[in-house]
Design a protein around this motif. Structure first.
Motif, PDB file in Angstrom:
ATOM      1  N   GLN A 138       0.842  -1.194   0.000  1.00 51.54           N
ATOM      2  CA  GLN A 138       0.000   0.000   0.000  1.00 51.54           C
ATOM      3  C   GLN A 138       0.886   1.257   0.000  1.00 51.54           C
ATOM      4  O   GLN A 138       1.815   1.353   0.793  1.00 51.54           O
ATOM      5  N   PRO A 139       0.613   2.240  -0.873  1.00 51.46           N
ATOM      6  CA  PRO A 139       1.398   3.480  -0.841  1.00 51.46           C
ATOM      7  C   PRO A 139       1.233   4.199   0.494  1.00 51.46           C
ATOM      8  O   PRO A 139       0.166   4.141   1.102  1.00 51.46           O
ATOM      9  N   PHE A 140       2.276   4.884   0.915  1.00 52.02           N
ATOM     10  CA  PHE A 140       2.243   5.651   2.155  1.00 52.02           C
ATOM     11  C   PHE A 140       2.621   7.084   1.811  1.00 52.02           C
ATOM     12  O   PHE A 140       3.536   7.326   1.020  1.00 52.02           O
ATOM     13  N   TYR A 141       1.918   8.046   2.424  1.00 50.60           N
ATOM     14  CA  TYR A 141       2.158   9.460   2.141  1.00 50.60           C
ATOM     15  C   TYR A 141       2.344  10.232   3.435  1.00 50.60           C
ATOM     16  O   TYR A 141       1.688   9.965   4.436  1.00 50.60           O
ATOM     17  N   LEU A 142       3.236  11.215   3.369  1.00 49.58           N
ATOM     18  CA  LEU A 142       3.445  12.152   4.468  1.00 49.58           C
ATOM     19  C   LEU A 142       2.815  13.477   4.080  1.00 49.58           C
ATOM     20  O   LEU A 142       3.080  14.007   2.991  1.00 49.58           O
ATOM     21  N   GLN A 143       1.980  14.021   4.966  1.00 48.08           N
ATOM     22  CA  GLN A 143       1.416  15.360   4.761  1.00 48.08           C
ATOM     23  C   GLN A 143       2.429  16.365   5.294  1.00 48.08           C
ATOM     24  O   GLN A 143       2.743  16.372   6.479  1.00 48.08           O
ATOM     25  N   TYR A 144       2.973  17.196   4.411  1.00 50.86           N
ATOM     26  CA  TYR A 144       3.912  18.254   4.782  1.00 50.86           C
ATOM     27  C   TYR A 144       3.301  19.565   4.304  1.00 50.86           C
ATOM     28  O   TYR A 144       3.242  19.818   3.102  1.00 50.86           O
ATOM     29  N   GLU A 145       2.830  20.373   5.243  1.00 45.93           N
ATOM     30  CA  GLU A 145       2.093  21.588   4.927  1.00 45.93           C
ATOM     31  C   GLU A 145       0.961  21.221   3.963  1.00 45.93           C
ATOM     32  O   GLU A 145       0.103  20.422   4.310  1.00 45.93           O
ATOM     33  N   ASP A 146       0.954  21.761   2.732  1.00 47.12           N
ATOM     34  CA  ASP A 146      -0.123  21.473   1.787  1.00 47.12           C
ATOM     35  C   ASP A 146       0.204  20.321   0.834  1.00 47.12           C
ATOM     36  O   ASP A 146      -0.583  20.019  -0.063  1.00 47.12           O
ATOM     37  N   LEU A 187      11.499   9.947   1.172  1.00 51.83           N
ATOM     38  CA  LEU A 187      10.542  10.886   0.591  1.00 51.83           C
ATOM     39  C   LEU A 187      10.923  11.039  -0.880  1.00 51.83           C
ATOM     40  O   LEU A 187      12.064  11.377  -1.199  1.00 51.83           O
ATOM     41  N   SER A 188       9.960  10.759  -1.760  1.00 47.33           N
ATOM     42  CA  SER A 188      10.316  10.600  -3.166  1.00 47.33           C
ATOM     43  C   SER A 188       9.822  11.704  -4.092  1.00 47.33           C
ATOM     44  O   SER A 188       9.934  11.575  -5.301  1.00 47.33           O
ATOM     45  N   ALA A 189       9.263  12.776  -3.550  1.00 50.48           N
ATOM     46  CA  ALA A 189       8.749  13.832  -4.426  1.00 50.48           C
ATOM     47  C   ALA A 189       9.051  15.217  -3.861  1.00 50.48           C
ATOM     48  O   ALA A 189       9.324  15.374  -2.674  1.00 50.48           O
ATOM     49  N   TYR A 190       8.965  16.181  -4.741  1.00 53.27           N
ATOM     50  CA  TYR A 190       9.140  17.579  -4.399  1.00 53.27           C
ATOM     51  C   TYR A 190       8.150  17.963  -3.303  1.00 53.27           C
ATOM     52  O   TYR A 190       7.022  17.472  -3.313  1.00 53.27           O
ATOM     53  N   PRO A 191       8.461  18.766  -2.357  1.00 54.69           N
ATOM     54  CA  PRO A 191       9.686  19.535  -2.178  1.00 54.69           C
ATOM     55  C   PRO A 191      10.725  18.852  -1.280  1.00 54.69           C
ATOM     56  O   PRO A 191      11.756  19.432  -0.989  1.00 54.69           O
ATOM     57  N   LEU A 192      10.467  17.639  -0.838  1.00 52.02           N
ATOM     58  CA  LEU A 192      11.370  16.982   0.114  1.00 52.02           C
ATOM     59  C   LEU A 192      12.023  15.714  -0.433  1.00 52.02           C
ATOM     60  O   LEU A 192      12.474  14.872   0.336  1.00 52.02           O
ATOM     61  N   ALA A 193      12.100  15.581  -1.733  1.00 52.72           N
ATOM     62  CA  ALA A 193      12.701  14.386  -2.332  1.00 52.72           C
ATOM     63  C   ALA A 193      14.106  14.164  -1.773  1.00 52.72           C
ATOM     64  O   ALA A 193      14.920  15.075  -1.728  1.00 52.72           O
ATOM     65  N   GLY A 194      14.345  12.928  -1.295  1.00 53.22           N
ATOM     66  CA  GLY A 194      15.654  12.577  -0.754  1.00 53.22           C
ATOM     67  C   GLY A 194      15.762  12.678   0.758  1.00 53.22           C
ATOM     68  O   GLY A 194      16.701  12.154   1.345  1.00 53.22           O
ATOM     69  N   TYR A 195      14.817  13.347   1.390  1.00 50.12           N
ATOM     70  CA  TYR A 195      14.831  13.442   2.851  1.00 50.12           C
ATOM     71  C   TYR A 195      14.314  12.146   3.481  1.00 50.12           C
ATOM     72  O   TYR A 195      13.686  11.333   2.816  1.00 50.12           O
ATOM     73  N   THR A 196      14.555  12.009   4.782  1.00 52.22           N
ATOM     74  CA  THR A 196      14.017  10.880   5.538  1.00 52.22           C
ATOM     75  C   THR A 196      12.724  11.316   6.220  1.00 52.22           C
ATOM     76  O   THR A 196      12.687  12.346   6.892  1.00 52.22           O
ATOM     77  N   ALA A 197      11.683  10.524   6.028  1.00 51.67           N
ATOM     78  CA  ALA A 197      10.384  10.812   6.639  1.00 51.67           C
ATOM     79  C   ALA A 197      10.457  10.560   8.139  1.00 51.67           C
ATOM     80  O   ALA A 197      11.191   9.679   8.595  1.00 51.67           O
ATOM     81  N   PRO A 198       9.701  11.298   8.946  1.00 50.46           N
ATOM     82  CA  PRO A 198       9.686  11.075  10.391  1.00 50.46           C
ATOM     83  C   PRO A 198       9.087   9.706  10.735  1.00 50.46           C
ATOM     84  O   PRO A 198       7.963   9.389  10.342  1.00 50.46           O
ATOM     85  N   ALA A 199       9.862   8.922  11.450  1.00 47.81           N
ATOM     86  CA  ALA A 199       9.422   7.582  11.851  1.00 47.81           C
ATOM     87  C   ALA A 199      10.164   7.182  13.124  1.00 47.81           C
ATOM     88  O   ALA A 199      11.238   7.717  13.430  1.00 47.81           O
ATOM     89  N   LEU A 200       9.583   6.239  13.857  1.00 41.40           N
ATOM     90  CA  LEU A 200      10.207   5.708  15.059  1.00 41.40           C
ATOM     91  C   LEU A 200      10.062   4.197  15.040  1.00 41.40           C
ATOM     92  O   LEU A 200       8.967   3.682  14.848  1.00 41.40           O
ATOM     93  N   ILE A 201      11.192   3.526  15.213  1.00 45.38           N
ATOM     94  CA  ILE A 201      11.217   2.065  15.277  1.00 45.38           C
ATOM     95  C   ILE A 201      11.919   1.685  16.568  1.00 45.38           C
ATOM     96  O   ILE A 201      13.041   2.113  16.816  1.00 45.38           O
TER      97      ILE A 201
END
Length: 174
Positions: A2-10, A125-139
């Protein structure tokens, strides 16, 4: 998967890679610390681990320093757990963050020489504006490196599920 998405501002930004699930072993990694040393997951083998990925320590409210501080407060009840923070920040940025904020006992690691980390931990994170960053997660993983808690945030300004994290920490301690 299942695709996963991060909401960053808009923006809704897709997060890719395999996010480790409960009971799975943590994937091995080789990252860079705040002194430019290579550090592997195996460096932390004798302790339970809390692996926290952040957008950046230069970011405050969106998956950055505020999330780190909140997570540290929650982990105070489990001093045996090694907190490992992973970001795309450079080692010099990590050094500055340590100087400015203290962060005793926290391992600060950069993906500078470990770009495969993003995909192996499902936080790319695979798209603009944060492509290449690490998404917030805790393991959270036990001494053997098996996942006992795993959460990726749906919003960059959110916090981790305190009840589920508390239960996982109690299970580690018990």
């Amino acid at each position: 998967m299942q695709p996963f998405y991060l909401q960053y501002e808009d923006e809704q930004i897709e997060v890719t890679g395999h996010f480790p699930g409960l009971g799975e072993p943590l994937p091995s990694f080789m990252l860079v610390d705040d002194h430019n040393n290579d550090v592997s997951l195996e460096s932390f083998q004798d302790r339970p681990k809390a692996l926290l990925t952040l957008l950046s320590l230069d970011e405050n409210e969106h998956g950055g320093l505020a999330l780190l501080q909140d997570t540290r407060r929650r982990l105070e009840k489990a001093p045996a757990v090694q907190l490992i923070v992973v970001t795309v920040d450079s080692p010099s940025s990590l050094r500055r963050a340590r100087r400015e904020h203290g962060l005793p006992g926290v391992a600060l690691l950069s993906t500078l020489r470990g770009r495969d980390f993003h995909k192996h931990y499902g936080v790319l994170l695979s798209a603009y504006p944060l492509a290449g960053y690490t998404a917030p997660a805790l393991i959270l993983a036990d001494v053997q490196g098996r996942v006992v808690f795993a959460e990726r945030l749906l919003r960059s300004d959110a916090r981790f599920d305190s009840a589920a994290l508390g239960a996982a920490l109690a299970a580690l301690a018990g």
